[in-house]
Design a protein around this motif. Sequence first.
Motif, PDB file in Angstrom:
ATOM      1  N   ALA A  61      -4.115  -6.072  12.406  1.00 18.89           N
ATOM      2  CA  ALA A  61      -4.497  -7.093  11.430  1.00 18.89           C
ATOM      3  C   ALA A  61      -5.748  -6.754  10.616  1.00 18.89           C
ATOM      4  O   ALA A  61      -5.761  -6.967   9.394  1.00 18.89           O
ATOM      5  N   PRO A  62      -6.840  -6.241  11.224  1.00 24.38           N
ATOM      6  CA  PRO A  62      -8.037  -6.000  10.406  1.00 24.38           C
ATOM      7  C   PRO A  62      -7.786  -5.073   9.221  1.00 24.38           C
ATOM      8  O   PRO A  62      -8.287  -5.325   8.122  1.00 24.38           O
ATOM      9  N   ALA A  63      -7.020  -4.017   9.437  1.00 27.32           N
ATOM     10  CA  ALA A  63      -6.712  -3.090   8.342  1.00 27.32           C
ATOM     11  C   ALA A  63      -5.568  -3.606   7.483  1.00 27.32           C
ATOM     12  O   ALA A  63      -5.565  -3.432   6.257  1.00 27.32           O
ATOM     13  N   LEU A  64      -4.596  -4.257   8.116  1.00 24.81           N
ATOM     14  CA  LEU A  64      -3.394  -4.667   7.399  1.00 24.81           C
ATOM     15  C   LEU A  64      -3.680  -5.790   6.414  1.00 24.81           C
ATOM     16  O   LEU A  64      -3.065  -5.854   5.343  1.00 24.81           O
ATOM     17  N   ALA A  65      -4.614  -6.660   6.733  1.00 24.97           N
ATOM     18  CA  ALA A  65      -4.914  -7.783   5.840  1.00 24.97           C
ATOM     19  C   ALA A  65      -5.329  -7.289   4.460  1.00 24.97           C
ATOM     20  O   ALA A  65      -4.788  -7.723   3.429  1.00 24.97           O
ATOM     21  N   GLY A  66      -6.297  -6.379   4.428  1.00 23.01           N
ATOM     22  CA  GLY A  66      -6.740  -5.841   3.151  1.00 23.01           C
ATOM     23  C   GLY A  66      -5.669  -5.031   2.461  1.00 23.01           C
ATOM     24  O   GLY A  66      -5.523  -5.077   1.227  1.00 23.01           O
ATOM     25  N   ARG A  67      -4.897  -4.301   3.240  1.00 24.03           N
ATOM     26  CA  ARG A  67      -3.833  -3.489   2.662  1.00 24.03           C
ATOM     27  C   ARG A  67      -2.785  -4.367   1.994  1.00 24.03           C
ATOM     28  O   ARG A  67      -2.274  -4.030   0.928  1.00 24.03           O
ATOM     29  N   CYS A  68      -2.441  -5.496   2.631  1.00 27.70           N
ATOM     30  CA  CYS A  68      -1.451  -6.402   2.050  1.00 27.70           C
ATOM     31  C   CYS A  68      -1.945  -6.966   0.718  1.00 27.70           C
ATOM     32  O   CYS A  68      -1.196  -7.008  -0.266  1.00 27.70           O
ATOM     33  N   SER A  69      -3.185  -7.419   0.681  1.00 26.57           N
ATOM     34  CA  SER A  69      -3.728  -7.958  -0.562  1.00 26.57           C
ATOM     35  C   SER A  69      -3.712  -6.908  -1.668  1.00 26.57           C
ATOM     36  O   SER A  69      -3.348  -7.200  -2.815  1.00 26.57           O
ATOM     37  N   ARG A  70      -4.095  -5.679  -1.346  1.00 29.05           N
ATOM     38  CA  ARG A  70      -4.100  -4.612  -2.355  1.00 29.05           C
ATOM     39  C   ARG A  70      -2.679  -4.281  -2.808  1.00 29.05           C
ATOM     40  O   ARG A  70      -2.439  -4.018  -3.996  1.00 29.05           O
ATOM     41  N   PHE A  71      -1.751  -4.295  -1.873  1.00 27.21           N
ATOM     42  CA  PHE A  71      -0.349  -4.026  -2.207  1.00 27.21           C
ATOM     43  C   PHE A  71       0.173  -5.056  -3.210  1.00 27.21           C
ATOM     44  O   PHE A  71       0.824  -4.706  -4.204  1.00 27.21           O
ATOM     45  N   LEU A  72      -0.123  -6.320  -2.972  1.00 26.34           N
ATOM     46  CA  LEU A  72       0.345  -7.370  -3.873  1.00 26.34           C
ATOM     47  C   LEU A  72      -0.243  -7.191  -5.272  1.00 26.34           C
ATOM     48  O   LEU A  72       0.457  -7.348  -6.285  1.00 26.34           O
TER      49      LEU A  72
END
Length: 272
Positions: free
Chosen positions: A58-69
């Motif tokens: 989650a700590p890395a994935l949260a930022g990655r998801c926002s950037r992906f969107l």
Amino acid sequence: MSSFLAAAVQITSTPDPDANFAAAEEQIELAARRGADLVGLPENFAFMGEDALRLELAPALAGRCSRFLVTMARRYQVTLLGGGFPVPGGEGHTVNRAELVGTEGQLLARYDKIHLFDVDLPDGNTYRESATVQPGTELPPVVEVPGLGRIGLSICYDVRFPELYRHLAGASADVLMVPAAFTAFTGKDHWQVLLQARAIENTAYVVAPAQTGLHYGRRQSHGHALVIDPWGTVLADAGDAPGLAVAPIDTSHVQRVRAQMPSLQHRRPALF
């Protein structure tokens, strides 16, 4: 008034975020090629797997998801909903967050899921979302998007709580977004009828992206991403396979239906 195409994405997410992002982009690109202006990804679009791994990622994935969107919205010039992804919450918990991003990559709205799926199903499966997910504390937003009308957010299990959608209707939502990872067992009986009810009683469009198929060898999702009009008519159904439900949205039709069936104006909340 606005008229545009909406696409509800249907994928089978896995514990591998790289594979999930690739699958999501494939469907976003297909939606954009078909002329969609509003695209919704389902709940858990970036990860479907064991709770322990979700908490670790989650700590890395949260930022990655926002950037992906942001990247996808800009690249394909669509307004894009990320229908639910893990963000670190309290100790041993994440929140389940949806973000709506505009064509220039701007954050239009954010919502943390407030209703958590804690159930014991007759098929023997038990779900305790609250064991590792922290509920949101704010009602979902409605945002005015130029050219698309007023869009209200929700996530999956919220669909069983009509008062939440009354809140969205009270904020003049034209389109209700219901991204989900609905279980196969409940979905076969409840998914479509609940979504049609939310559309009919609030005289609004419903765009419902969905997970489908078998995830990490255990969980089975129902599929059938849908777009439904304010009269309750199913305009598009993605079926069981990964793909898209694409249909036109016409906000002037919302106003026509509300004029013909003015039930929202006839409410007597003071009596309840």
